[in-house]
Design a protein around this motif. Structure first.
Motif, PDB file in Angstrom:
ATOM      1  N   GLU A  89       0.821  -1.209   0.000  1.00 24.61           N
ATOM      2  CA  GLU A  89       0.000   0.000   0.000  1.00 24.61           C
ATOM      3  C   GLU A  89       0.857   1.261   0.000  1.00 24.61           C
ATOM      4  N   ALA A  90       1.946   1.243   0.768  1.00 26.60           N
ATOM      5  CA  ALA A  90       2.832   2.411   0.836  1.00 26.60           C
ATOM      6  C   ALA A  90       3.488   2.669  -0.516  1.00 26.60           C
ATOM      7  N   VAL A  91       3.885   1.591  -1.201  1.00 22.44           N
ATOM      8  CA  VAL A  91       4.509   1.734  -2.517  1.00 22.44           C
ATOM      9  C   VAL A  91       3.505   2.262  -3.529  1.00 22.44           C
ATOM     10  N   GLU A  92       2.279   1.721  -3.496  1.00 25.37           N
ATOM     11  CA  GLU A  92       1.283   2.111  -4.483  1.00 25.37           C
ATOM     12  C   GLU A  92       0.811   3.548  -4.301  1.00 25.37           C
ATOM     13  N   LYS A  93       0.898   4.084  -3.083  1.00 28.38           N
ATOM     14  CA  LYS A  93       0.487   5.468  -2.853  1.00 28.38           C
ATOM     15  C   LYS A  93       1.394   6.448  -3.574  1.00 28.38           C
ATOM     16  N   SER A  94       2.645   6.050  -3.755  1.00 25.68           N
ATOM     17  CA  SER A  94       3.585   6.945  -4.429  1.00 25.68           C
ATOM     18  C   SER A  94       3.763   6.570  -5.891  1.00 25.68           C
ATOM     19  N   LEU A  95       4.098   5.313  -6.146  1.00 23.72           N
ATOM     20  CA  LEU A  95       4.357   4.868  -7.508  1.00 23.72           C
ATOM     21  C   LEU A  95       3.916   3.415  -7.659  1.00 23.72           C
ATOM     22  N   GLU A  96       3.497   3.062  -8.870  1.00 21.04           N
ATOM     23  CA  GLU A  96       3.149   1.665  -9.133  1.00 21.04           C
ATOM     24  C   GLU A  96       4.425   0.893  -9.411  1.00 21.04           C
ATOM     25  N   LYS A  97       4.662  -0.141  -8.624  1.00 23.58           N
ATOM     26  CA  LYS A  97       5.899  -0.915  -8.751  1.00 23.58           C
ATOM     27  C   LYS A  97       5.594  -2.402  -8.673  1.00 23.58           C
ATOM     28  N   ARG A  98       6.536  -3.183  -9.132  1.00 24.58           N
ATOM     29  CA  ARG A  98       6.483  -4.634  -8.951  1.00 24.58           C
ATOM     30  C   ARG A  98       7.602  -5.043  -8.003  1.00 24.58           C
TER      31      ARG A  98
ATOM     32  N   ASN B 278      11.811   6.234 -14.629  1.00 25.72           N
ATOM     33  CA  ASN B 278      10.886   5.604 -15.565  1.00 25.72           C
ATOM     34  C   ASN B 278       9.458   5.609 -15.030  1.00 25.72           C
ATOM     35  N   SER B 279       9.299   5.513 -13.715  1.00 33.23           N
ATOM     36  CA  SER B 279       7.969   5.490 -13.108  1.00 33.23           C
ATOM     37  C   SER B 279       7.217   6.796 -13.340  1.00 33.23           C
TER      38      SER B 279
ATOM     39  N   SER C 124       5.084  -0.666 -15.788  1.00 34.45           N
ATOM     40  CA  SER C 124       5.596  -1.304 -14.572  1.00 34.45           C
ATOM     41  C   SER C 124       5.663  -2.821 -14.694  1.00 34.45           C
ATOM     42  N   GLU C 125       4.746  -3.413 -15.469  1.00 33.05           N
ATOM     43  CA  GLU C 125       4.757  -4.868 -15.657  1.00 33.05           C
ATOM     44  C   GLU C 125       6.022  -5.303 -16.385  1.00 33.05           C
TER      45      GLU C 125
END
Length: 316
Positions: free
Chosen positions: A62-71, A219-220, A227-228
């Motif tokens: 959740e913390a990662v997704e609040k800032s940037l979409e990552k894998r 890149n983000s 991101s995929e």
């Protein structure tokens, strides 16, 4: 997050025509001992280590997704077995205020000892706390009666103890929801391993031949590479860097996929190479990685590119 300003840069003519490269660095990581998942109530019935790990990883996602979409790219690592020696009691030195704790290392259970200091906030000084040991866990009781329990790996890591042991990478994978795999406990064969979840920062560096502009952009922010695909490229680069024997079964397929991704990046985005810097800020045994091909090191620097239509991994 509004990427409009940054995504427009990727449409800029000077940027689009520039030769580019990726630089990939570790942004954050989390590790856990898989034994805490397959044996979640080993400490006590009220102490569910699997639930604690799953809840924590949900928070990380959740913390990662609040800032940037990552894998998340994960490493499954084997380590030399280390256990507390429950047959020998800890010893407190009143002069140094250090506590001697006995441990057993390796299959042959080589006897070693480590020295630690425990600060009691209630007493406002280093003290000799009540210590209870099992082979896998340590429980410390302070002057107020509060209990702190840690696995042997978390304790050694948190105490910055160095035994000259590295984390040997046996498998590299990639996932979006880190709290659902491999925390479901179905992979019981992994109970003696540590799993590291990594989130990476990918920066595109572009040098324009026809202008004075140099670009350095995450890149983000541009979403130039989704991101995929970003996650899959990072995963496969690490697969071929560590080149673990256990991952050789699908190597031909993985190599073909990586090659196709690099060709696509070169043709569509003029990204010609990917350089990696993998290291932790704090260095101890748990920040040192190795594999069947790579010597133990706290710093792993390498690049991946296409040369003569082949994927080349250059280790530095």
């Amino acid at each position: 997050m509004n990427r409009g300003m940054f995504s427009s840069i990727s449409d800029n003519e000077a940027y689009a025509e520039a030769d580019k490269k990726w630089t990939v660095e570790l942004q954050r990581f989390h590790k856990y001992w898989y034994d805490l998942v397959v044996n979640p109530n080993e400490v006590a019935e009220y102490f569910d280590t699997r639930k604690l790990i799953v809840d924590y990883l949900k928070g990380v996602k959740e913390a990662v997704e609040k800032s940037l979409e990552k894998r998340f790219v994960y490493f499954i690592c084997s380590r030399t077995k280390v256990r507390f020696n429950t047959k020998k009691k800890p010893f407190f030195n009143p002069f140094t205020k250090k506590v001697k704790i006995h441990i057993l290392v390796g299959k042959k259970e080589k006897k070693k000892s480590i020295w630690c200091k425990f600060f009691d906030r209630g007493l406002d000084k280093f003290s000799n706390p009540k210590i209870d040991l099992t082979d896998k866990y340590i429980t410390i009781t302070d002057s107020k009666g509060d209990l702190t329990t840690a696995s042997i790996h978390d304790f050694l890591d948190g105490s910055n103890i160095n035994l000259g042991i590295s984390s040997n990478v046996e498998y590299v994978g990639y996932t979006d929801p880190p709290h659902t795999w491999p925390t479901n406990g179905s992979h019981t064969g992994l109970s003696d391993t540590l799993i590291y979840f990594n989130v990476f920062n990918v920066v595109t560096e572009a040098t324009s031949k026809n202008s004075m502009f140099n670009f350095v952009i995450p890149n983000s922010m541009t979403d130039e590479i989704g991101s995929e695909l970003e996650g899959k490229i990072i995963e496969k680069c690490f697969i071929f860097y560590f080149d673990a024997i256990n991952q050789s079964r699908n190597k031909k397929k993985e190599l073909s996929e990586l090659k196709n991704s690099l060709i696509k990046m070169a043709q569509e985005n003029k990204i010609g190479s990917v350089t990696f810097y993998y290291e932790f800020e704090d260095v101890n045994d748990y920040a040192i990685f190795s594999s069947s091909l790579v010597e133990p090191s706290y710093c792993h620097r390498f690049s991946v590119c296409l040369e003569n239509d082949n994927v080349e991994v250059k280790r530095y």
